[in-house]
Design an enzyme around this catalytic site. Sequence first.
Site, short mmCIF file in Angstrom:
data_model
loop_
_atom_site.label_atom_id
_atom_site.label_comp_id
_atom_site.label_asym_id
_atom_site.label_seq_id
_atom_site.Cartn_x
_atom_site.Cartn_y
_atom_site.Cartn_z
N ASP A 64 0.87 -1.17 0.00
CA ASP A 64 0.00 0.00 0.00
C ASP A 64 0.91 1.22 0.00
O ASP A 64 1.57 1.51 1.00
CB ASP A 64 -0.89 -0.02 1.24
CG ASP A 64 -1.88 1.14 1.29
OD1 ASP A 64 -1.68 2.13 0.56
OD2 ASP A 64 -2.84 1.08 2.08
N SER A 146 -2.97 13.32 -14.55
CA SER A 146 -4.33 13.39 -15.07
C SER A 146 -4.53 14.77 -15.68
O SER A 146 -3.87 15.74 -15.28
CB SER A 146 -5.35 13.17 -13.95
OG SER A 146 -6.66 13.50 -14.37
N TYR A 163 -9.46 14.79 -5.41
CA TYR A 163 -8.71 14.17 -6.51
C TYR A 163 -8.01 15.22 -7.37
O TYR A 163 -6.81 15.12 -7.64
CB TYR A 163 -9.64 13.31 -7.36
CG TYR A 163 -8.95 12.64 -8.52
CD1 TYR A 163 -8.20 11.48 -8.33
CD2 TYR A 163 -9.06 13.15 -9.81
CE1 TYR A 163 -7.57 10.85 -9.38
CE2 TYR A 163 -8.42 12.52 -10.88
CZ TYR A 163 -7.68 11.38 -10.66
OH TYR A 163 -7.05 10.76 -11.71
N LYS A 167 -3.92 15.88 -7.90
CA LYS A 167 -3.23 15.80 -9.19
C LYS A 167 -2.55 17.13 -9.55
O LYS A 167 -1.50 17.13 -10.21
CB LYS A 167 -4.21 15.38 -10.28
CG LYS A 167 -4.68 13.93 -10.14
CD LYS A 167 -3.50 12.95 -10.21
CE LYS A 167 -3.96 11.50 -10.21
NZ LYS A 167 -2.82 10.56 -10.33
#
Length: 250
Positions: A64, A146, A163, A167
């Site tokens: 992880d 992204s 998110y 990014k």
Amino acid sequence: MNRWINRVAVVTGASSGIGAACSRDLVAKGMVVVGMARRLDRLQQLKAELPTGQSERFYCRQCDVSVEEQVIDSFAWIDETLGGADVLVNNAGIVRRACIIDEGNSDDLRDILNTNVLGVSWCTRQAFISMHRRKINDGHVVIINSIAGHEVPKAKGFSLNMYAPSKHAITALTEVLRQEFQNKGTMTKITSISPGVADTEIFDSKSPEVLAKMPMLRAENVADAVSYCIQTPPNVQIHELTIKPIGEQF
């Protein structure tokens, strides 16, 4: 890709999607690949599906990336078992279905930052330390970023919550790392690859009405880009590569 034959690539988030596609592609091109992910059973399934001769060069490592100790232990194992990593593909990333302004979302927001930002930082640090110690001067770090790391798409029906900020942090991190690699006097390369929406498990099936309208990339499209970037000649570094499916509106 000839110079990478039998050299070691580490791919995080290798149990599905872009990570699995990158692992298949790099193994097929002659590299030794360590697939790192939380789901060991999925890594083992991927290994079992590889053709004879390729499966022997694919190693499964449960890790992880949001847990620093697991990252340190994994790269120590790679150094001891395989001699160290020459290429790192930072692919592991997560999305959570939450709004930043929702009540009780602390764990979701923290998980995104720990995986998408700190996980990349831990992995890159350990890979670079290994490369620098072994005097590997042609190493390459790839970060799967992204388009949301460069602009915040107006996504109707769901929130990009933490998110998109994570990014954006990766975009800045790529430049910081480029400068740090240079300041260390190395030729280690770093590349941010920023795909548009890809048909992977990172988007769950709870929003089919939204996803059905989106043109999407395939995971293999991004894997092709990774191979393209790492085979550039020594005097060329692709710092940022953006990939969008035809018809994407973002």
